[in-house]
Write an enzyme that holds these catalytic residues in place. Sequence first.
Site, short mmCIF file in Angstrom:
data_model
loop_
_atom_site.label_atom_id
_atom_site.label_comp_id
_atom_site.label_asym_id
_atom_site.label_seq_id
_atom_site.Cartn_x
_atom_site.Cartn_y
_atom_site.Cartn_z
CE LYS B 116 -7.01 -6.28 -2.20
NZ LYS B 116 -5.59 -6.47 -2.18
CD GLU B 200 -7.45 3.10 0.68
OE1 GLU B 200 -8.15 2.11 0.42
OE2 GLU B 200 -6.32 3.03 1.18
CG HIS B 235 3.83 2.93 -1.21
ND1 HIS B 235 3.46 3.84 -0.25
CD2 HIS B 235 4.02 3.63 -2.34
CE1 HIS B 235 3.42 5.03 -0.79
NE2 HIS B 235 3.76 4.95 -2.05
NE ARG B 292 0.56 -11.41 0.55
CZ ARG B 292 0.15 -10.18 0.31
NH1 ARG B 292 -0.85 -9.97 -0.52
NH2 ARG B 292 0.73 -9.15 0.89
#
Lengths: 167, 505
Positions: B116, B200, B235, B292
Amino acid sequence: MNFEFMVDQKRIPVAIEKTSQGWEIDLGEAKVVVDAHWISENCVSLILEGKSYTLHVVPVDNGYLCYVQGELWSLGRPTQDLEYSQADQAGAVGDKLKVKAPMPGKVIKINVQEGEAVRENQTLAVVEAMKMENEIKAAQAGRVKKILVSVGELVDADRPLIELEEE
Amino acid sequence: MFSKILVANRGEIAVRIMRACRELGVATVAVYSEADRGALHVQVADEAVFIGPAPALESYLNMERLVEAAHHTGAEAIHPGYGFLAENPEFVRLCEEAGLVFIGPDSKAMALVGDKIRARQVVEEVGVPIIPGMKKSFPNLEDYRQAAQEIGYPVMIKASAGGGGKGMRIVYQEEDLLPALEAGQREAKAAFGDEAVYLEKYLEEPRHVEFQVLADHEGNIVHLFERECSIQRRHQKIVEETPSLALDDDLRFRMGEAAKKVMQAVGYTNAGTVEFLLDKDKNFYFLEVNARLQVEHPVTELTTGIDLVHQQIRIAAGQRLSFSQEEINQRGHALECRIYAEDPAKNFLPSSGRIIYLREPVGPGIRHDGGVYAGFEVPIYYDPILAKLITWGETRDQACARMKKALEDYVILGIKTTIPFLREVVQHPAFLEGKISTHFIPRYFSEWRPRPPSPEGQRLALIGAALREMKQGRERKRPTQLMSAGQDFLSPWQTLGPWRLGRRS
């Protein structure tokens, strides 16, 4: 025929008779006449006071589960259920000191040692089920009396994990 | 086209992929662990290979075993589904070396988007905005403390190797950082076999909007519009829809173009999704690429009419995209609810066990992608998703009304599910008005309790139980019982297994 069902630990008598109109059912307040048609083993179509209902009634160990209009009802058979609920209530007293697994899973961490003092809400162990970690917390402050499981062990729901004692 | 595909997954997604294979005339191979001998995906496959003990690390994540199973059965390609090895570049490389086609991007693109941090750098270079955050993951936990300070709290911990909420934590203050990092790493390790996490900046009140992209091996690339996935708990997405009410045509066009640019920059092929966060002022930030097939792919299928799994298989087989961007249209509105084996009345604790009764909703505009059946024992080892309920309508209101009705008609007994919770989510006034963000569930449903049962319900339940008792009595006198509880409502798909008309051996 007369039956009794346990609903929320209350005993509710039900009388049911087959008549030429359908089933006459007495729930205590008033008699109703129901037209019942079984669609499959566990699914019945009711016409009651002109209204149409579909009920799903599934036998379980000591009674029935009934799903009706988005609500799930558990209807127990009296004798077994009474014993069960009494045992349940007796257990409730010492419950806060007996830390149990809330669901089946695998113990992946034990954060405390025997003899250690713990705060209320302190994380005592971590049980993983379906890829999510669930922290098992102390319901009250106390001291760790005994650890009853080890890391890596598979546990069923309500399995005691850790025993606490009052300080 | 392939003649045989191995599906390296389980549950509803394995069943859905095998369905697509059959529609394309491709034979299927299921793999299963010790816990899944009775699973639905084993029943719908043409062939099935046992791959190991129940824990995923020893079965569904066992790469060598999967490659071996493909060779043994003569499968030419592997479809990874979502989760497990779906985004593992090492597995893609292993397939490539073994001469197997991995249905997804190649190992190079997979490694890039799977990392990422590197992905964010590449995306930033092509001019797509990103959220402030760490440029790399660190070996030392102390470095995270410093990085968190630089980014500014609150920060989000995320797993480098995957999504789905696994390993994710929000941290509001420094004291909570280290324990959250440790928990995040453990979860990441267990879910993806890689414990790397990064930090983040955590945006307040964002919407989660993602774009579906298809790219073939000849450089053709299209997007299939957006999916709004703002309704999340822990989440994890629980309700998804398309189109998003937050986008107008101009923003949709710009985000779609940005999504294609991202996929081109990373050299992506096959189906993938570019996730963005959209802030209150309609600024969008690149979040990550999901390399995916997504759980929520059906809402795109219902509104564009394009079968994404067919497209995946066709692209992997070397076919070129048969449509251009201009030929793709969104029609109507689609919603998806994820049905999890979790008890919403008990803080969503996982609820494993035997399903004793199952009735799936049917009707116009309703699609049900399921992976379980009455009689199935839901194991504790895997993701709690049981099924997905998807509704389509000409308008959002109609899709919502259909979802409400479908959730009411959906009966699963024996284990607890999120159905009662979802029923109230899709009826909430703020949801119906489209006023949603990733804070929707914490804001409106953090204190949620199941509705108190009604006297009317109790009266009907007692009548039902009494009638059932009478019926039971009658049947005891009969010589044989026709059906047991577990055999109710078997669909032909489930009971017939993989036979085919006119099939030759």
